[in-house]
Enzyme design. Sequence first.
Site, PDB file in Angstrom:
ATOM      1  CB  CYS A  84       4.471  11.036   2.629  1.00 60.17           C
ATOM      2  SG  CYS A  84       5.996  10.459   1.881  1.00 60.17           S
ATOM      3  CG  HIS A 111      -1.917   3.972  -2.791  1.00 60.74           C
ATOM      4  ND1 HIS A 111      -0.635   4.202  -3.235  1.00 60.74           N
ATOM      5  CD2 HIS A 111      -2.055   4.664  -1.633  1.00 60.74           C
ATOM      6  CE1 HIS A 111      -0.004   4.990  -2.367  1.00 60.74           C
ATOM      7  NE2 HIS A 111      -0.847   5.280  -1.392  1.00 60.74           N
ATOM      8  CB  CYS A 120       5.466   4.603  -2.823  1.00 59.90           C
ATOM      9  SG  CYS A 120       3.925   5.398  -2.322  1.00 59.90           S
ATOM     10  N   GLY A 178       2.183   3.203  -0.635  1.00 61.48           N
ATOM     11  CA  GLY A 178       1.928   2.290  -1.755  1.00 61.48           C
ATOM     12  C   GLY A 178       2.212   0.844  -1.380  1.00 61.48           C
TER      13      GLY A 178
HETATM   14  N1  LIG Z   1       2.876  11.123  -4.050  1.00 62.66           N
HETATM   15  C1  LIG Z   1       2.026  10.696  -2.975  1.00 62.66           C
HETATM   16  C2  LIG Z   1       2.525  11.144  -1.637  1.00 62.66           C
HETATM   17  C3  LIG Z   1       3.870  10.567  -1.248  1.00 62.66           C
HETATM   18  C4  LIG Z   1       3.806   9.066  -0.930  1.00 62.66           C
HETATM   19  C5  LIG Z   1       5.144   8.572  -0.435  1.00 62.66           C
HETATM   20  N2  LIG Z   1       6.184   8.458  -1.373  1.00 62.66           N
HETATM   21  C6  LIG Z   1       5.066   7.386   0.493  1.00 62.66           C
HETATM   22  O1  LIG Z   1       6.131   6.876   0.858  1.00 62.66           O
HETATM   23  O2  LIG Z   1       3.986   7.013   0.940  1.00 62.66           O
HETATM   24  C7  LIG Z   1       0.591  11.225  -3.179  1.00 62.66           C
HETATM   25  O3  LIG Z   1       0.407  12.242  -3.872  1.00 62.66           O
HETATM   26  O4  LIG Z   1      -0.332  10.641  -2.620  1.00 62.66           O
END
Ligand SMILES: N[C@@H](CCC[C@H](N)C(=O)O)C(=O)O
Length: 279
Positions: A75, A166, A224, A227
Amino acid sequence: MAIEFTKYHGLGNDFILIDNRSSSLPVLTPEQAVKLCDRHFGIGADGVIFALPGENGTDYTMRIFNSDGSEPEMCGNGIRCLAGFLADLEGESRNKDLYRIHTLAGTIAPQLMPDGQVKVDMGLPRLLAREIPTTIAPAEEKVIKQPLELAERIWNITCVSMGNPHCITFVEDVAAIPLETIGPQFEHHPVFPQRINTEFIQVVSRDYLKMRVWERGAGITLACGTGACASLVAGVLTDKCDRTATVELPGGPLQIEWSEIDQRVYMTGPAERVFTGKL
Ligand SMILES: N[C@@H](CCC[C@H](N)C(=O)O)C(=O)O
């Protein structure tokens, strides 16, 4: 038993941070994390992050549960918040600015910068279909501008793993994407056996991208970090942007660089403490 926590956010992507340094097992179960993340009946957050003892020679280990209780590998916004949290916990005894953090995605290195921002060495992006993972292409091939039919439309997707998966698609206008309905269809599409985070990107210029995201296990979030990194890599692979760009999220901007020198991705952004409490 009372458990102290600190609420942090990175551009509105918010987390409950727990000092778990005295044990290698998280003090909360995924089910308890789901309850705490509830915005009506709990504290409210996109995830719960645990600061555990280091493994494999690292300073600390990070584990995180999404708001649905699933455990992602990494994360980006969370690890910046963790760096701020660790600095708070260490207080006057802190003797370093750069932490080496063990995660399920490998060792990640956040650095506390003099201006209060946190710069993170996010490691190498992984591009092969088996590394995402996705079955949309043969295992040893990259997934770049691959057509995916979903919601009566063809989306050209590029897939990048930053340790977590992603799927990036470039659109004319991010504001026009019906995230609530489209997001879950990407997340649960059968070509993504471990589900997927989906980023919708509008290219404003070669060094400025606008992004909205549907996160695996958390839904719509304000930002994210992984992301944003994956999106910049996808933009370079499809020749839509330069190797250094600002990625503007609903919660604010992140600076992302895919280094030509070491091929690693670097992310710089804020980490803000909101409040502390006791469960
Ligand atoms: N929901 C994501 C994990 C969290 C990602 C986060 N918000 C970030 O900032 O990178 C997953 O399940 O891969």
